[in-house]
Design a protein around this motif. Structure first.
Motif, PDB file in Angstrom:
ATOM      1  N   ALA A   1      31.818  20.119  22.120  1.00 32.72           N
ATOM      2  CA  ALA A   1      31.845  21.432  21.477  1.00 32.72           C
ATOM      3  C   ALA A   1      32.933  21.469  20.412  1.00 32.72           C
ATOM      4  N   GLY A   2      32.566  21.957  19.220  1.00 30.72           N
ATOM      5  CA  GLY A   2      33.511  22.058  18.122  1.00 30.72           C
ATOM      6  C   GLY A   2      33.683  20.785  17.327  1.00 30.72           C
TER       7      GLY A   2
ATOM      8  N   TYR B   1      38.621  16.471  14.702  1.00 36.78           N
ATOM      9  CA  TYR B   1      37.371  16.974  15.267  1.00 36.78           C
ATOM     10  C   TYR B   1      36.173  16.169  14.778  1.00 36.78           C
ATOM     11  N   VAL B   2      36.434  14.989  14.203  1.00 38.49           N
ATOM     12  CA  VAL B   2      35.365  14.170  13.633  1.00 38.49           C
ATOM     13  C   VAL B   2      35.437  12.757  14.208  1.00 38.49           C
ATOM     14  N   ARG B   3      34.274  12.210  14.553  1.00 35.00           N
ATOM     15  CA  ARG B   3      34.173  10.830  15.018  1.00 35.00           C
ATOM     16  C   ARG B   3      33.118  10.121  14.189  1.00 35.00           C
TER      17      ARG B   3
ATOM     18  N   VAL C   1      35.963  26.961  15.767  1.00 33.29           N
ATOM     19  CA  VAL C   1      36.307  28.153  16.543  1.00 33.29           C
ATOM     20  C   VAL C   1      35.110  28.701  17.314  1.00 33.29           C
ATOM     21  N   HIS C   2      33.895  28.423  16.830  1.00 35.82           N
ATOM     22  CA  HIS C   2      32.696  28.855  17.551  1.00 35.82           C
ATOM     23  C   HIS C   2      32.165  27.770  18.490  1.00 35.82           C
ATOM     24  N   ARG C   3      32.862  26.625  18.536  1.00 41.78           N
ATOM     25  CA  ARG C   3      32.533  25.537  19.458  1.00 41.78           C
ATOM     26  C   ARG C   3      31.097  25.032  19.261  1.00 41.78           C
ATOM     27  N   LYS C   4      30.731  24.851  18.007  1.00 43.18           N
ATOM     28  CA  LYS C   4      29.426  24.294  17.671  1.00 43.18           C
ATOM     29  C   LYS C   4      29.519  22.778  17.516  1.00 43.18           C
TER      30      LYS C   4
END
Length: 261
Positions: free
Chosen positions: A99-100, A70-72, A38-41
């Motif tokens: 981002a994120g 959100y994981v690679r 949510v903070h796009r880190k």
């Protein structure tokens, strides 16, 4: 800053309830990743270590705790897979997280230079230059707001030999055996010399190494997951983002809009 791997060979079993600790770590990692999203880190996690040190098992645990969308995971095989026409770090630039997102490098840029050094294809000048380029590369990621967690899984020669023997005896696990292991059981003395040198030059304040005592499987797994969670906790904001232009509020559709659909 130097690292003495002999300090990570005790193999002390985890003193608490393993299942309870793993469940708590899973919840903790999931919560921290939600903050990251949510903070796009951005986050980069490196898995390095001896062959047969349990990296793959810990990787499964880590990815299983996170939202996989959100994981690679990037598996780095070796220098034979690299394009000689480009700078050797170019393939890693193209795999950095958005981002994120999180990119986990299962073996990394370190493996490439370590391999070349072990094979005698990198003299002192090229070795020093490669390590400087790595430090600059990692500093650029840190300055861009990207979290970096570097884990090195360490085991004794006896533990490594037992792990590799178990792989060889299991027909379903033999494919995991690297028949020319750069940091395998036959090259440990030379590998220790090279590792000592690269730790001394790449254990930086902006991207420090975390050695993992993996001589006890579950204690090593818990230590590795805790290290990642601790690093995320230092980096990811503790509070949710404020409502603003970047947050789209939920709106209940009007009856007319529902009927028209």
């Amino acid at each position: 800053m130097p690292i003495d791997l002999t300090e990570f060979e005790r193999g002390v079993p985890f003193s608490g309830d393993v299942a309870e600790a793993l469940e708590a770590l899973g919840h903790r990692l999931a919560r921290l990743q939600l903050s990251q999203i949510v903070h796009r880190k951005r986050a980069i996690i490196l898995f390095e270590g001896w062959m047969g040190s349990g990296k793959r098992a810990v990787l499964k645990r880590l990815v299983g705790s996170l939202d996989p969308t959100y994981v690679r995971v990037v598996k780095v095989a070796g220098s034979d897979d690299m394009d000689d026409e480009r700078h050797w770090l170019a393939p890693f630039w193209s795999r950095l997280p958005a981002a994120g997102n999180t990119t986990i490098f299962y073996r990394s840029w370190y493996r490439l230079v370590l391999e070349q050094r072990m094979l005698g294809n990198m003299d002192d000048k090229r070795w020093a230059r490669a390590l400087d380029e790595i430090n600059e590369f990692e500093a650029q990621q840190r300055d861009h707001g990207t979290m970096i967690a570097k884990l090195f899984f360490h085991v004794t020669p006896e533990k490594q030999a037992a792990s590799l023997r178990a792989r060889q005896e299991d027909p379903w696990l033999r494919h995991l055996r690297d028949f020319q292991p750069i940091i395998g059981p036959t090259n440990r003395e030379r590998a220790n010399e090279v590792l000592q040198d690269f730790f001394a030059h790449t254990n930086t304040r902006w991207a420090p190494w975390t050695p993992i005592d993996a001589n006890d499987d579950m204690a090593g797994c818990i230590a590795a997951l805790t290290a990642v969670a601790d690093q995320m906790e230092k980096t990811m904001p503790a509070e949710p983002p404020a409502m603003g232009e970047t947050i789209v509020p939920f709106r209940t559709p009007k009856a007319s809009e529902t009927n028209s659909a």
